[in-house]
Design a protein around this motif. Sequence first.
Motif, short mmCIF file in Angstrom:
data_model
loop_
_atom_site.label_atom_id
_atom_site.label_comp_id
_atom_site.label_asym_id
_atom_site.label_seq_id
_atom_site.Cartn_x
_atom_site.Cartn_y
_atom_site.Cartn_z
N GLN A 1 75.86 -13.12 -5.14
CA GLN A 1 76.67 -11.98 -5.73
C GLN A 1 75.80 -10.83 -5.68
O GLN A 1 76.49 -9.51 -5.47
CB GLN A 1 77.02 -12.44 -7.06
CG GLN A 1 77.86 -13.60 -7.06
CD GLN A 1 78.07 -13.69 -8.51
OE1 GLN A 1 79.01 -13.27 -9.44
NE2 GLN A 1 77.71 -15.14 -8.97
N PRO B 1 74.67 -8.57 2.57
CA PRO B 1 75.68 -9.72 2.63
C PRO B 1 75.19 -10.75 3.81
O PRO B 1 75.54 -11.98 3.77
CB PRO B 1 76.95 -9.16 3.13
CG PRO B 1 76.64 -7.67 3.77
CD PRO B 1 75.47 -7.31 3.02
N THR C 1 83.56 -13.74 1.01
CA THR C 1 83.27 -12.44 0.68
C THR C 1 82.26 -11.83 1.58
O THR C 1 81.96 -10.64 1.97
CB THR C 1 82.82 -12.23 -0.92
OG1 THR C 1 83.88 -12.78 -1.72
CG2 THR C 1 82.74 -10.70 -1.29
N ALA C 2 80.94 -12.72 1.72
CA ALA C 2 79.88 -12.06 2.51
C ALA C 2 80.26 -11.89 3.96
O ALA C 2 79.91 -10.86 4.67
CB ALA C 2 78.84 -13.16 2.61
N ALA D 1 82.16 -8.66 4.37
CA ALA D 1 81.60 -7.48 4.02
C ALA D 1 80.83 -7.26 5.46
O ALA D 1 80.32 -6.03 5.71
CB ALA D 1 80.58 -7.68 3.06
N GLN D 2 80.72 -8.14 6.15
CA GLN D 2 79.97 -7.90 7.65
C GLN D 2 81.22 -7.83 8.61
O GLN D 2 80.94 -7.48 9.81
CB GLN D 2 79.31 -9.12 7.98
CG GLN D 2 78.11 -9.19 6.98
CD GLN D 2 77.31 -10.44 7.38
OE1 GLN D 2 76.66 -10.79 8.16
NE2 GLN D 2 77.56 -11.90 6.62
N ILE E 1 75.23 -9.45 -2.05
CA ILE E 1 76.66 -8.91 -1.35
C ILE E 1 76.77 -7.51 -1.89
O ILE E 1 77.50 -6.59 -1.42
CB ILE E 1 77.81 -9.88 -1.81
CG1 ILE E 1 77.67 -10.99 -0.88
CG2 ILE E 1 79.21 -9.03 -1.32
CD1 ILE E 1 78.50 -12.11 -1.27
N ALA F 1 75.14 -14.76 3.31
CA ALA F 1 75.92 -15.50 3.94
C ALA F 1 75.03 -16.66 4.74
O ALA F 1 75.30 -17.79 4.68
CB ALA F 1 76.63 -14.70 5.23
#
Length: 501
Positions: free
Chosen positions: A395, A403, A429-430, A433-434, A398, A407
Motif C-alpha cells: 500500500q 507500484p 491496484t499496482a 498504477a503502471q 503504490i 507488484a
Amino acid sequence: MTFAPVFRRTSLLLLAAALAVGPRLASAQLPTLGDSTDMSVGAERKLGERIARELYRDPDYIDDAVLAEYVQNLWQPLLAAARARGELTSELDERFAWQVLLGKDRSINAFALPGGWLGLHLGLVSATTSRDELASVLAHELSHVTQRHIARLVTQEKRQAPWVIGAMILGALAASKSADAGNAVVAGSQALAVQNQLNFSRDMEREADRIGYSIMTQAGFEPQGFVTMFDKLQQASRLNDNGAFPYLRTHPMTTERMADMQSRQQLAGRAPAERAADLEHALMAARARVLTNAGVDAQRGLLREAGGLPADAPRVRQAGVLYAATLAAARLRDAPQADRLLQRLTPLLADNAKANRLARLLAGELALLAGDAQKAAVAVDPGAGGRPELLLSAQARIRSGGPAEAAQRLQTWVALHPRDATAWQLLSTAYGAQGQALRAVRAEAEAQVAWLDYSAAMDRFKAAQELARRGGAAGDHIEASIVDTRARQVESLLREQALER
C-alpha cells in the motif's frame, strides 16, 4: 434464511446449514465416533462454501492482516495436532477449506461451518487474556468440523423424518374426533422433537470439548485456558442465563463444562497453571477491541482510558491500553496524539521481539493513515516474510510511486497463496498504477474467485477478454491466455452452482 448481517446471527448458522439440506427434525442421541453419514465430504464442502460466500459479503467481515496472522499462528498448530491424533483424516485435510474468517461483531462468539470454515468474532478475541483461551475456542470449533457434526446431524434428522411425519398424521386423525386431542398429539410430538434436538446439540458440544481439549494440549497450549475461557463465557451470559432449566438449552451448563475440563487436568496429572502475561496477546486483544468499536465516542473513550492509566499498572495492561489508544488516535486522524502514545508504548515492548514487531507495524500503519506513504514504506520491511509487512508495504509503495516493486512482491505472494483476496486487490491496484489494464482486471477477477463470488469473477474475466480483443493487452499474449483458461474454469464452477440450485 437471510444472512445479513451474517456475523451478528451466527447462533443460527448451524441451523441454517441443516435446513439447507434436510427438514428440521430430531434425533435421540449423538452417534458414536465412526458412525456413517449420508452427506458426502464433497456435499459438505459445497454447503460450507455457500454459507462462507455470504460471510465474505457481510459488512462485519474483516481481513485485518495483523489479527488474521495471529489467529493463524494459533490455528496451524491445532491443525497439526489434529492430524497427528488422527482426528483430521487425509481426505478432510485435502478437501476442506480450513479457513478462519474474522467478523467485527462485539459479541463473544465463534462458530464452525461445514467444509472446514470457521467464524471468529473480534469481540471474543478482545475478551480473552491469553493465547491459551483463544486456542481453546479454536480447538473446540475445529473438533466440530473434524467430527462432521453437521453431516451427522443431518443424517439423524433424515432418519427421524418418518417418525415426525407419522406424529403429525396421528394428530390430524385425532383432531377429526377432538380438536383438543389433536392439538395435544401435535404439541407433544413437537416438544419431543425439540427436546431430542437439544440433547443432540449438547452431546455434540461435549464431544467437541473432549476432543478439543486433547488437540489443544497436544499442540502445546496450556489446558487451563479451557477453564478460564468457560469462566468468561459464564460471566458474559450472566445477564440472560441464570443456570435455570439447563436441559432446555443447546449447550451444557458452563459450570458443568468447567468441571469436566478441571477433572481432565487432574486425571492427566497437570496442575492448573497459566502462562506468564503475554504482551503479544495483550496487543492483539487491544487491536480487536478498537476494530469492534468503530464509533467516534468509543475511540475517544480509549484515549481517555490511556490518559487515566496509572503509572504503576502492570506492564501488560499498560501495553494493551496504550496500543488501543494509539490505534484509536490514528483512526480519529489525530496524528500528533497517536505519535505521543506510540512513544509511550514502544519502550514497554523493547525486550519482546514479537511485541516489538507489532509496534513497528503499528508505526507504519499510523504513517499510512496520516497520509505519509514514504514514512510508512520505511517503517516496515517487506522482506520480513510476514503478510502484514507485505500488504502494508505494498500500500505504501503504490501510494509513494513504487507500484512496480509492490507488484513484483505481490505476484510472488499470490502464486503461493491464490486464495488471498486482499493481496489480489492490491496487485490489481499496482498493475493499474503502471497502466497494465489487462493484468489489473484479471487480478480483480481472482479476488472475486477467492471470495467465492464466481458470478462477479466471470464478469471481470469477460471484461479482460474483451480488453484483450480490443488490443488492450499491449502484446501480453501470455496473460490473455491465462485469462481465457481461468474464465473456462470459473464458468465450470458457475455451472456446478446452477446444478446445485
